[in-house]
Scaffold this motif. Structure first.
Motif, short mmCIF file in Angstrom:
data_model
loop_
_atom_site.label_atom_id
_atom_site.label_comp_id
_atom_site.label_asym_id
_atom_site.label_seq_id
_atom_site.Cartn_x
_atom_site.Cartn_y
_atom_site.Cartn_z
N GLU A 231 -5.41 -12.60 47.21
CA GLU A 231 -4.87 -13.79 47.88
C GLU A 231 -5.24 -13.81 49.36
N PHE A 232 -5.10 -12.70 50.03
CA PHE A 232 -5.46 -12.62 51.45
C PHE A 232 -6.96 -12.84 51.62
N ASP A 234 -8.99 -14.51 49.69
CA ASP A 234 -9.31 -15.92 49.47
C ASP A 234 -9.04 -16.75 50.72
N ARG A 235 -7.88 -16.52 51.32
CA ARG A 235 -7.54 -17.30 52.51
C ARG A 235 -8.45 -16.96 53.69
N ARG A 238 -11.81 -18.71 53.11
CA ARG A 238 -11.73 -20.16 53.36
C ARG A 238 -11.64 -20.46 54.85
N THR A 239 -10.84 -19.69 55.55
CA THR A 239 -10.66 -19.93 56.98
C THR A 239 -11.94 -19.65 57.75
N THR A 311 -5.50 -15.83 59.68
CA THR A 311 -5.05 -15.41 58.35
C THR A 311 -3.90 -14.43 58.46
N ASP A 314 -0.78 -16.44 59.40
CA ASP A 314 -0.25 -17.27 58.33
C ASP A 314 0.41 -16.47 57.21
N ASP A 315 0.19 -15.18 57.21
CA ASP A 315 0.73 -14.33 56.13
C ASP A 315 2.13 -13.86 56.52
#
Length: 425
Positions: A231-232, A234-235, A238-239, A311, A314-315
């Motif tokens: 999950e991390f 992926d983000r 994308r970022t 990232t 945002d986590d």
């Protein structure tokens, strides 16, 4: 790991022979000097020892000269080597895995395909850089904590309200040399509030496609697996807006993150029942930043740094960052023309400590400027992960604490490697 099928033998020599990006360093045995060739990206390629005179040939293997050009250049230098002898020598180098060309391309494609098929990243350095037996590895790790250069005791039971650590700097040198210094960082991590995720920024000792490369594969260790956090990743991808997995194959042979996985698993901090990791290998800043520029002003670095910062922000989990780094590499083994005597040891000690003061302040650009003041004459191995970590800590206004600095010097004064442990609260 290479496919088990027998390797083809009809690969022709490249018309313009080029030495692959490998390590070449001198050794001395009973007063005789020889050269060792080693591929840090592929532990399955056995190192070979050549006579000192082979250096005359190796420097000519630049991919620009034909075999005849190399032969003529050797004749002009006074070397009595026939073209047939040269071809035989180059064939030996090629078969051993040290030349670019059809054989190396075939081998690379085999290894890459096999690695990408695997659901995990094997503990390929177990049994070499550290013990692979469970009992032997446990004893090796414990000895590091209790060593006179270590913290002097095993990690204590964690206090009920122990604070967490935001970041740590740990070595990536083999554990035979570095375990006491690793122990300072990992004792502090063990006694702190455990993180829910560990982001490991690893040094890569070979070029990285895409310059920053992650893997989703679980890092295996003799003590059990340490999974990656999809999950991390992926983000972050994308970022950043670039392919975070283009250079994933760099993880196949690189050791810097593997050693951190061993320590995290040994302490119960990482693993199936504990926290996952985000394994990111970093290319050298030398390949990304023109001389005289700041890394922050180069989009390739600045964009990745900002994506990682965002990232993390945002986590919602408790995250600890780990920079897996060594520091200076000096001496004849690394290309210097002088032995690592007391004068050079003292000079490196002073320069390293000045550098670490800037990292722990933290001031990322001042750190980078200090390293580049002499065009990185000390060959700081963790240049990129240290820069990223320092910039992130600077953005969060966190200062660090140096726990241990070590200068390892080989007995014959042919080389010295320095490394350190530090923490940010």
């Amino acid at each position: 790991m290479v496919d088990a099928a027998p390797e083809r033998t009809e690969f022709p020599l490249d018309e313009h022979p080029r030495l692959r990006p490998i390590e070449v360093f001198p050794i001395h045995d009973r007063g005789r000097r020889s050269l060792v060739l080693r591929d840090p990206s592929d532990p399955s390629i056995n190192p070979i020892v050549l006579s000192d005179g082979a250096a005359e040939v190796l420097v000519l293997l630049d991919g620009q000269r034909t075999l005849r050009d190399v032969s003529n250049a050797l004749l002009l230098r006074g070397a009595s080597v026939t073209e047939g002898q040269l071809r035989s020598f180059l064939k030996r180098l090629d078969e051993a895995g040290f030349l670019e060309g059809p054989r190396a391309t075939h081998r690379f494609q085999q290894r890459r395909a096999e690695f990408l098929r695997q659901p995990f990243r094997p503990a390929i350095h177990a049994g070499g850089a550290y013990a692979d037996g469970l009992q032997e590895l446990a004893e090796m790790l414990a000895a590091g904590y209790l060593h006179p250069d270590g913290p002097g005791s095993l990690p204590a039971e964690r206090a009920a309200r122990a604070p967490s650590l935001r970041a740590a700097i740990a070595p990536h040198v083999d554990l035979h040399r570095g375990a006491p210094t690793y122990s300072w960082a990992y004792k502090a991590l063990a006694e702190a509030q455990p993180a829910e995720l560990y982001v490991v920024l690893g040094t890569c000792h070979t070029p990285v496609e895409g310059h920053f490369a992650a893997t989703r594969k679980t890092y295996d260790t003799p003590l059990g697996p340490v999974p990656a956090d999809d999950e991390f990743l992926d983000r972050l991808g994308r970022t950043w807006g670039s392919d975070l997995f283009a250079g994933e194959f760099s993880h196949a042979g690189e050791h810097s993150i593997e050693f951190q996985a061993v320590y995290l698993r040994s302490l119960g901090l990482g693993g199936d029942e504990a926290a996952p990791i985000v394994p990111v290998l970093c290319d050298s800043l030398h390949s990304m930043v023109p001389f005289g520029r700041s890394p922050r002003d180069v989009a390739l670095v600045g964009d990745f740094l900002e994506a990682l910062r965002q990232t993390l922000l945002d986590d919602g989990r408790r995250i600890t960052l780990i920079a897996a780094v060594d520091l200076a590499h000096i001496g004849p083994r690394f290309g210097d023309q002088w032995p690592v005597d007391l004068q050079h040891q003292s000079s490196v000690d002073s320069a390293d400590r000045e550098m670490l003061d800037l990292v722990l302040r933290p001031d990322a650009d001042a750190y980078y400027a200090q390293v580049m003041r002499d065009r990185d004459a000390r060959r700081i191995c963790g240049l990129t992960p240290i820069y990223l970590l320092t910039a992130l800590m600077q953005a969060e206004h966190r200062s660090g604490e140096l726990l241990r600095y070590t200068q390892w010097v080989d007995a014959d004064l042919s080389s010295s490697v320095t490394f350190a442990s530090a923490i940010f609260r």
